[in-house]
Design a protein around this motif. Structure first.
Motif, PDB file in Angstrom:
ATOM      1  N   THR A  23       0.825  -1.206   0.000  1.00 64.30           N
ATOM      2  CA  THR A  23       0.000   0.000   0.000  1.00 64.30           C
ATOM      3  C   THR A  23       0.859   1.255   0.000  1.00 64.30           C
ATOM      4  O   THR A  23       0.598   2.216  -0.731  1.00 64.30           O
ATOM      5  CB  THR A  23      -0.943   0.000   1.213  1.00 64.30           C
ATOM      6  OG1 THR A  23      -1.790  -1.147   1.155  1.00 64.30           O
ATOM      7  CG2 THR A  23      -1.802   1.250   1.248  1.00 64.30           C
ATOM      8  N   LEU A  24       1.916   1.259   0.827  1.00 64.10           N
ATOM      9  CA  LEU A  24       2.815   2.423   0.897  1.00 64.10           C
ATOM     10  C   LEU A  24       3.575   2.613  -0.409  1.00 64.10           C
ATOM     11  O   LEU A  24       3.720   3.736  -0.903  1.00 64.10           O
ATOM     12  CB  LEU A  24       3.793   2.260   2.058  1.00 64.10           C
ATOM     13  CG  LEU A  24       3.198   2.376   3.467  1.00 64.10           C
ATOM     14  CD1 LEU A  24       4.252   2.040   4.515  1.00 64.10           C
ATOM     15  CD2 LEU A  24       2.653   3.786   3.695  1.00 64.10           C
ATOM     16  N   LEU A  25       4.055   1.527  -0.984  1.00 63.12           N
ATOM     17  CA  LEU A  25       4.805   1.625  -2.235  1.00 63.12           C
ATOM     18  C   LEU A  25       3.917   2.103  -3.381  1.00 63.12           C
ATOM     19  O   LEU A  25       4.337   2.891  -4.226  1.00 63.12           O
ATOM     20  CB  LEU A  25       5.442   0.280  -2.582  1.00 63.12           C
ATOM     21  CG  LEU A  25       6.640  -0.136  -1.724  1.00 63.12           C
ATOM     22  CD1 LEU A  25       7.052  -1.567  -2.032  1.00 63.12           C
ATOM     23  CD2 LEU A  25       7.815   0.810  -1.951  1.00 63.12           C
ATOM     24  N   LEU A  26       2.668   1.641  -3.412  1.00 57.42           N
ATOM     25  CA  LEU A  26       1.746   2.084  -4.448  1.00 57.42           C
ATOM     26  C   LEU A  26       1.399   3.560  -4.275  1.00 57.42           C
ATOM     27  O   LEU A  26       1.218   4.283  -5.262  1.00 57.42           O
ATOM     28  CB  LEU A  26       0.475   1.238  -4.427  1.00 57.42           C
ATOM     29  CG  LEU A  26       0.597  -0.171  -4.996  1.00 57.42           C
ATOM     30  CD1 LEU A  26      -0.656  -0.975  -4.690  1.00 57.42           C
ATOM     31  CD2 LEU A  26       0.832  -0.129  -6.509  1.00 57.42           C
ATOM     32  N   ALA A  27       1.304   4.014  -3.029  1.00 57.98           N
ATOM     33  CA  ALA A  27       0.988   5.417  -2.773  1.00 57.98           C
ATOM     34  C   ALA A  27       2.065   6.333  -3.332  1.00 57.98           C
ATOM     35  O   ALA A  27       1.770   7.443  -3.803  1.00 57.98           O
ATOM     36  CB  ALA A  27       0.822   5.655  -1.274  1.00 57.98           C
ATOM     37  N   SER A  28       3.324   5.881  -3.301  1.00 58.88           N
ATOM     38  CA  SER A  28       4.412   6.710  -3.815  1.00 58.88           C
ATOM     39  C   SER A  28       4.629   6.526  -5.315  1.00 58.88           C
ATOM     40  O   SER A  28       4.999   7.462  -6.021  1.00 58.88           O
ATOM     41  CB  SER A  28       5.715   6.398  -3.067  1.00 58.88           C
ATOM     42  OG  SER A  28       6.066   5.023  -3.225  1.00 58.88           O
ATOM     43  N   LEU A  60      -1.548   1.236 -14.994  1.00 69.51           N
ATOM     44  CA  LEU A  60      -1.702   2.327 -14.031  1.00 69.51           C
ATOM     45  C   LEU A  60      -0.720   3.465 -14.300  1.00 69.51           C
ATOM     46  O   LEU A  60      -0.742   4.485 -13.617  1.00 69.51           O
ATOM     47  CB  LEU A  60      -1.510   1.815 -12.600  1.00 69.51           C
ATOM     48  CG  LEU A  60      -2.643   0.948 -12.045  1.00 69.51           C
ATOM     49  CD1 LEU A  60      -2.235   0.322 -10.724  1.00 69.51           C
ATOM     50  CD2 LEU A  60      -3.923   1.759 -11.874  1.00 69.51           C
ATOM     51  N   GLY A  61       0.151   3.276 -15.285  1.00 68.74           N
ATOM     52  CA  GLY A  61       1.096   4.326 -15.637  1.00 68.74           C
ATOM     53  C   GLY A  61       2.340   4.364 -14.786  1.00 68.74           C
ATOM     54  O   GLY A  61       3.060   5.375 -14.771  1.00 68.74           O
ATOM     55  N   VAL A  62       2.624   3.278 -14.062  1.00 71.39           N
ATOM     56  CA  VAL A  62       3.820   3.232 -13.213  1.00 71.39           C
ATOM     57  C   VAL A  62       5.025   2.880 -14.080  1.00 71.39           C
ATOM     58  O   VAL A  62       5.018   1.868 -14.786  1.00 71.39           O
ATOM     59  CB  VAL A  62       3.662   2.199 -12.074  1.00 71.39           C
ATOM     60  CG1 VAL A  62       4.906   2.181 -11.207  1.00 71.39           C
ATOM     61  CG2 VAL A  62       2.422   2.515 -11.252  1.00 71.39           C
ATOM     62  N   ARG A  63       6.064   3.689 -14.002  1.00 69.53           N
ATOM     63  CA  ARG A  63       7.303   3.440 -14.748  1.00 69.53           C
ATOM     64  C   ARG A  63       8.452   3.295 -13.769  1.00 69.53           C
ATOM     65  O   ARG A  63       8.386   3.768 -12.633  1.00 69.53           O
ATOM     66  CB  ARG A  63       7.566   4.571 -15.739  1.00 69.53           C
ATOM     67  CG  ARG A  63       6.515   4.631 -16.859  1.00 69.53           C
ATOM     68  CD  ARG A  63       6.711   5.831 -17.762  1.00 69.53           C
ATOM     69  NE  ARG A  63       5.802   5.785 -18.908  1.00 69.53           N
ATOM     70  CZ  ARG A  63       4.532   6.128 -18.867  1.00 69.53           C
ATOM     71  NH1 ARG A  63       4.003   6.533 -17.720  1.00 69.53           N
ATOM     72  NH2 ARG A  63       3.773   6.064 -19.945  1.00 69.53           N
TER      73      ARG A  63
END
Length: 242
Positions: A23-28, A60-63
């Motif tokens: 959850t924390l890693l996804l938030a950042s 989700l657009g995470v790179r």
């Protein structure tokens, strides 16, 4: 806090501590929507098979995904697939809040719009329930929907406003109903569409659910929190309902 006893499943290697770290890693890494949108998109990908579930972070657009995030996401997705295959739907506590529910629906809607031909096929079924659920998901998709056989933008905006208004005004009982109803549709209608299993989509059955609550448990003779005016035992306390 309480939970419904679930059937025995293969032992999960994904712990609550892992989920907190994820959850924390996804938030950042994914500040728009965070964990609940990730959860909705992952659930949608598993149910619809519109794209490999391993593509969830890309969608989700995470790179530049950190290796630790990649590892946690892989473990979480495998655990989630096991649970969904057993018709068990987790409900993270963030889904009790309006914004969390809306982000979750946005993730589900994004998964659905990855294959609009499949959406058209479902919309042609002579089932008011399927039509309602498809419009709900298409309305919350972050991707624009257009084309023959699909609802127009004005209609979808009306659906979005109506659903949002009901979630805001009717409280946690309606949220629980919306979550289970939507997951039931995805795990039923879409499964049949993918496998060619017929028209069970006309009458999907609600999955069991593992639900975490922060409020006290409602007594059987107390008013149901959904606002229906009925006693809890006559409404959402009926066995088989959440």
């Amino acid at each position: 806090m309480f939970f419904r006893r679930a059937p025995r499943l293969p032992r999960s290697t994904f712990s609550p501590a892992d989920e907190a770290e994820l959850t924390l890693l996804l938030a950042s890494s994914c500040p728009v929507g965070g964990f609940v949108r990730f959860y909705g998109l992952a659930t949608g990908l598993i149910a619809t098979q519109n794209a490999p579930m391993s593509e969830v972070l890309t969608l989700l657009g995470v790179r530049d995904v950190p290796e630790r995030l990649r590892t946690l996401v892989g473990a979480y997705l495998e655990d989630l697939k096991i649970r969904l295959d057993a018709d068990l739907v987790d409900m993270p506590e963030d889904l009790y809040e309006l914004e969390g529910t809306l982000e979750w629906l946005t993730g589900l809607g994004q998964a659905v719009t990855l294959d609009l031909d499949k959406a058209r096929k479902l919309l042609t079924l002579p089932s008011p329930h399927v039509g309602k659920m498809m419009r709900r998901l298409l309305a919350f998709s972050p991707v624009g929907v257009s084309g023959a056989g699909l609802p127009g933008a004005a209609e979808l905006e009306q659906v979005r406003q109506k659903e949002t208004g009901e979630l805001r005004s009717r409280g946690v009982g309606h949220t629980l109903h919306t979550v289970t109803e939507t997951c039931s549709f995805l795990l039923g209608a879409y499964s049949d569409t993918v496998t060619g299993g017929g028209d069970r989509a006309h009458a999907p059955t609600a999955p069991s659910a593992t639900v975490r609550r922060t409020e006290p448990r409602t007594g059987p003779n107390e008013p149901c929190p959904c606002g229906s005016g009925k006693k809890y035992k006559k409404c959402h306390g009926v066995p088989g309902r959440v």
